[in-house]
Design a protein around this motif. Structure first.
Motif, PDB file in Angstrom:
ATOM      1  N   THR A  34       0.833  -1.208   0.000  1.00 16.65           N
ATOM      2  CA  THR A  34       0.000   0.000   0.000  1.00 16.65           C
ATOM      3  C   THR A  34       0.863   1.253   0.000  1.00 16.65           C
ATOM      4  OG1 THR A  34      -1.747  -1.168   1.197  1.00 16.65           O
ATOM      5  CG2 THR A  34      -1.830   1.230   1.229  1.00 16.65           C
ATOM      6  N   ILE A  35       1.904   1.259   0.830  1.00 17.33           N
ATOM      7  CA  ILE A  35       2.815   2.408   0.864  1.00 17.33           C
ATOM      8  C   ILE A  35       3.470   2.609  -0.498  1.00 17.33           C
ATOM      9  CG2 ILE A  35       4.950   3.313   1.867  1.00 17.33           C
ATOM     10  CD1 ILE A  35       4.232   1.785   4.438  1.00 17.33           C
ATOM     11  N   SER A  36       3.917   1.510  -1.089  1.00 19.14           N
ATOM     12  CA  SER A  36       4.580   1.598  -2.388  1.00 19.14           C
ATOM     13  C   SER A  36       3.622   2.091  -3.469  1.00 19.14           C
ATOM     14  CB  SER A  36       5.140   0.217  -2.770  1.00 19.14           C
ATOM     15  OG  SER A  36       5.958   0.298  -3.912  1.00 19.14           O
ATOM     16  N   PHE A  37       2.352   1.641  -3.393  1.00 18.73           N
ATOM     17  CA  PHE A  37       1.350   2.094  -4.368  1.00 18.73           C
ATOM     18  C   PHE A  37       1.193   3.608  -4.317  1.00 18.73           C
ATOM     19  CE2 PHE A  37      -3.033   3.595  -4.859  1.00 18.73           C
ATOM     20  CZ  PHE A  37      -3.266   3.277  -6.190  1.00 18.73           C
ATOM     21  N   TRP A  38       0.937   4.153  -3.131  1.00 21.56           N
ATOM     22  CA  TRP A  38       0.716   5.593  -3.012  1.00 21.56           C
ATOM     23  C   TRP A  38       1.999   6.376  -3.291  1.00 21.56           C
ATOM     24  CZ3 TRP A  38      -3.742   7.592  -3.517  1.00 21.56           C
ATOM     25  CH2 TRP A  38      -4.894   6.953  -3.043  1.00 21.56           C
ATOM     26  N   ARG A  39       3.129   5.869  -2.846  1.00 21.69           N
ATOM     27  CA  ARG A  39       4.421   6.527  -3.091  1.00 21.69           C
ATOM     28  C   ARG A  39       4.634   6.709  -4.582  1.00 21.69           C
ATOM     29  NH1 ARG A  39       9.673   4.467  -4.295  1.00 21.69           N
ATOM     30  NH2 ARG A  39      11.398   5.407  -3.135  1.00 21.69           N
ATOM     31  N   ASN A  40       4.461   5.625  -5.342  1.00 22.43           N
ATOM     32  CA  ASN A  40       4.718   5.679  -6.778  1.00 22.43           C
ATOM     33  C   ASN A  40       3.649   6.472  -7.526  1.00 22.43           C
ATOM     34  OD1 ASN A  40       6.764   3.971  -6.024  1.00 22.43           O
ATOM     35  ND2 ASN A  40       6.397   2.467  -7.617  1.00 22.43           N
ATOM     36  N   LEU A  41       2.371   6.273  -7.150  1.00 21.66           N
ATOM     37  CA  LEU A  41       1.290   6.966  -7.856  1.00 21.66           C
ATOM     38  C   LEU A  41       1.391   8.478  -7.684  1.00 21.66           C
ATOM     39  CD1 LEU A  41      -1.357   6.793  -9.479  1.00 21.66           C
ATOM     40  CD2 LEU A  41      -2.573   6.740  -7.289  1.00 21.66           C
ATOM     41  N   LEU A  42       1.529   8.932  -6.440  1.00 17.84           N
ATOM     42  CA  LEU A  42       1.564  10.373  -6.186  1.00 17.84           C
ATOM     43  C   LEU A  42       2.817  11.015  -6.779  1.00 17.84           C
ATOM     44  CD1 LEU A  42       0.238  10.318  -2.514  1.00 17.84           C
ATOM     45  CD2 LEU A  42      -0.993  11.080  -4.554  1.00 17.84           C
ATOM     46  N   ALA A  43       3.968  10.364  -6.605  1.00 13.34           N
ATOM     47  CA  ALA A  43       5.200  10.906  -7.183  1.00 13.34           C
ATOM     48  C   ALA A  43       5.109  10.923  -8.704  1.00 13.34           C
ATOM     49  CB  ALA A  43       6.402  10.086  -6.735  1.00 13.34           C
ATOM     50  N   GLY A  44       4.555   9.857  -9.281  1.00 12.73           N
ATOM     51  CA  GLY A  44       4.425   9.790 -10.734  1.00 12.73           C
ATOM     52  C   GLY A  44       3.513  10.865 -11.288  1.00 12.73           C
ATOM     53  N   VAL A  45       2.386  11.106 -10.624  1.00 14.52           N
ATOM     54  CA  VAL A  45       1.446  12.141 -11.086  1.00 14.52           C
ATOM     55  C   VAL A  45       2.086  13.526 -10.999  1.00 14.52           C
ATOM     56  CG1 VAL A  45      -0.730  13.311 -10.533  1.00 14.52           C
ATOM     57  CG2 VAL A  45      -0.632  10.809 -10.583  1.00 14.52           C
ATOM     58  N   LEU A  46       2.809  13.795  -9.908  1.00 17.13           N
ATOM     59  CA  LEU A  46       3.462  15.104  -9.763  1.00 17.13           C
ATOM     60  C   LEU A  46       4.512  15.334 -10.845  1.00 17.13           C
ATOM     61  CD1 LEU A  46       3.896  15.253  -5.873  1.00 17.13           C
ATOM     62  CD2 LEU A  46       2.432  16.721  -7.273  1.00 17.13           C
ATOM     63  N   ILE A  47       5.348  14.318 -11.097  1.00 19.93           N
ATOM     64  CA  ILE A  47       6.392  14.471 -12.122  1.00 19.93           C
ATOM     65  C   ILE A  47       5.767  14.574 -13.505  1.00 19.93           C
ATOM     66  CG2 ILE A  47       8.433  13.416 -13.164  1.00 19.93           C
ATOM     67  CD1 ILE A  47       8.957  12.040 -10.474  1.00 19.93           C
ATOM     68  N   PRO A 203      -7.706   7.859   3.864  1.00 19.45           N
ATOM     69  CA  PRO A 203      -8.433   8.813   4.729  1.00 19.45           C
ATOM     70  C   PRO A 203      -7.701   9.174   6.014  1.00 19.45           C
ATOM     71  CG  PRO A 203      -9.921   7.155   3.873  1.00 19.45           C
ATOM     72  CD  PRO A 203      -8.542   6.706   3.503  1.00 19.45           C
ATOM     73  N   THR A 204      -6.966   8.215   6.591  1.00 20.04           N
ATOM     74  CA  THR A 204      -6.284   8.482   7.858  1.00 20.04           C
ATOM     75  C   THR A 204      -4.802   8.818   7.677  1.00 20.04           C
ATOM     76  OG1 THR A 204      -5.861   6.109   8.118  1.00 20.04           O
ATOM     77  CG2 THR A 204      -7.860   6.993   9.149  1.00 20.04           C
ATOM     78  N   GLN A 205      -4.214   8.402   6.565  1.00 25.02           N
ATOM     79  CA  GLN A 205      -2.777   8.561   6.371  1.00 25.02           C
ATOM     80  C   GLN A 205      -2.419   9.588   5.298  1.00 25.02           C
ATOM     81  OE1 GLN A 205      -0.336   6.406   8.127  1.00 25.02           O
ATOM     82  NE2 GLN A 205      -2.193   6.191   9.338  1.00 25.02           N
ATOM     83  N   TRP A 206      -3.413  10.331   4.788  1.00 29.86           N
ATOM     84  CA  TRP A 206      -3.160  11.165   3.622  1.00 29.86           C
ATOM     85  C   TRP A 206      -2.076  12.222   3.804  1.00 29.86           C
ATOM     86  CZ3 TRP A 206      -3.784  16.400   3.515  1.00 29.86           C
ATOM     87  CH2 TRP A 206      -4.586  16.978   4.503  1.00 29.86           C
ATOM     88  N   PRO A 207      -1.924  12.853   4.984  1.00 28.35           N
ATOM     89  CA  PRO A 207      -0.827  13.842   5.080  1.00 28.35           C
ATOM     90  C   PRO A 207       0.552  13.213   4.858  1.00 28.35           C
ATOM     91  CG  PRO A 207      -2.397  14.130   6.872  1.00 28.35           C
ATOM     92  CD  PRO A 207      -2.716  12.824   6.237  1.00 28.35           C
ATOM     93  N   LEU A 208       0.761  12.042   5.483  1.00 27.12           N
ATOM     94  CA  LEU A 208       2.046  11.365   5.304  1.00 27.12           C
ATOM     95  C   LEU A 208       2.208  10.840   3.883  1.00 27.12           C
ATOM     96  CD1 LEU A 208       2.296   9.358   8.661  1.00 27.12           C
ATOM     97  CD2 LEU A 208       3.750  11.264   7.956  1.00 27.12           C
ATOM     98  N   LEU A 209       1.145  10.298   3.319  1.00 25.60           N
ATOM     99  CA  LEU A 209       1.213   9.766   1.961  1.00 25.60           C
ATOM    100  C   LEU A 209       1.500  10.874   0.950  1.00 25.60           C
ATOM    101  CD1 LEU A 209      -1.823   7.300   2.110  1.00 25.60           C
ATOM    102  CD2 LEU A 209       0.593   6.677   1.986  1.00 25.60           C
ATOM    103  N   MET A 210       0.828  12.019   1.105  1.00 24.22           N
ATOM    104  CA  MET A 210       1.068  13.138   0.199  1.00 24.22           C
ATOM    105  C   MET A 210       2.492  13.680   0.362  1.00 24.22           C
ATOM    106  SD  MET A 210      -1.680  13.770  -1.643  1.00 24.22           S
ATOM    107  CE  MET A 210      -1.611  15.493  -2.125  1.00 24.22           C
ATOM    108  N   GLY A 211       2.932  13.792   1.604  1.00 25.69           N
ATOM    109  CA  GLY A 211       4.295  14.258   1.852  1.00 25.69           C
ATOM    110  C   GLY A 211       5.327  13.309   1.271  1.00 25.69           C
TER     111      GLY A 211
END
Length: 292
Positions: A34-47, A203-211
């Protein structure tokens, strides 16, 4: 700012952005997938957003022109990004970053095998010293709290895959590989989606996931752009900063003791690479001075 100073600044700032990567993995309360999914998705969308804003359709054309080497880079970079999170989730942060410090050794081996580049005596001695350090780290994995050989193996996969990715694009040095990174990140996120707890974690981890995603996007972008302007020895020296700072950050924030084996083995790896790269850097500077 001349190109050399620009390369040093971009790479150094990129390394500083990658330092908290392990800490984010420790702080986020979710599975490694799950961490890897959000890490890659959010970083990929930003780049991807940045690439489209700056290059537009030209980014697609540029990426297609990289051919098989670019495809290999995308696949290997994706495997490395997933394996990093798996490594941190299964062993100590100190073990992970000290093993990753051996990446230049893997790069030299792959260059010898696939590009027929000769291995210098300096590189052979460097490899021997690094393998001694890695052996010490692996030796202590069953005695250090939080460390395990499975995570160490994932770290070795990261080092090998990233080194292979860099080797694959050696012939494309004049071309920016920044457009390839979002393709790799988003592609691997799509593959992981069926196995990730997407709805339950955000919903509960979004600040850390976004960061986490923002830091990785900045690090990946800067560490892709910076090395185009400086020598590989200078890049290697700057990347060693992560190996020193990341375990110290996690130790200070969470009290994760790296253990004596990781510290001794890591010290051997860092010392060998430091001496080796300083030697190359000195020769590079002398060659530059004599050519003026």
């Amino acid at each position: 700012m001349n190109e050399h100073v620009k390369g040093l600044a971009l790479t150094a700032i990129g390394v500083l952005f990658i330092v908290p990567d392990s800490l984010f993995v420790r702080l986020i309360d979710a599975s490694a997938i799950t961490i890897s999914f959000w890490r890659n998705l959010l970083a990929g969308v930003l780049i991807l957003s940045f690439v489209l804003l700056t290059d537009g359709p030209r980014a697609v054309t540029s990426l297609r022109q990289t051919g098989r080497a670019g495809l290999a880079y995308v696949v290997l970079f994706g495997i490395a990004s997933i394996s990093f999170v798996m490594a941190v989730a299964n062993t100590s942060v100190a073990n992970v970053v000290f093993i990753l410090a051996a990446m230049p050794v893997f790069a030299a081996l792959f260059s010898r095998v696939f590009l027929a580049e000769p291995l210098s005596t300096r590189m052979v001695l460097t490899m021997l010293g690094v393998f001694v350090g890695l052996g010490i780290i692996l030796r202590g994995s069953h005695e250090t709290a939080g460390a395990h050989w499975t995570g160490d193996l994932f770290a070795l996969v990261v080092a090998a895959c990233f080194a292979a990715a860099l080797t694959a694009v050696r012939s494309l040095r004049a071309r920016s590989m920044l457009p390839a990174i979002p393709l790799s990140f988003i592609g691997t996120a799509i593959l992981m989606a069926p196995f990730a707890d997407i709805a339950g974690s955000f919903p509960t981890q979004w600040p850390l996931l976004m960061g986490h995603g923002f830091f990785i996007a900045m690090a990946a972008s800067l560490m892709t752009l910076g090395p185009r302007y400086i020598s590989s020895a200078e890049v290697s020296l700057l990347i060693l900063l992560e190996s020193v700072l990341a375990p110290l950050l996690v130790w200070a924030a969470l009290g994760e003791d790296p253990g004596i084996w990781a510290l001794v083995g890591g010290a051997v790896v860092l010392a060998v690479l430091l001496v080796s790269n300083l030697w190359v850097l000195m020769r590079y500077r002398r060659a530059q001075s004599s050519s003026r």
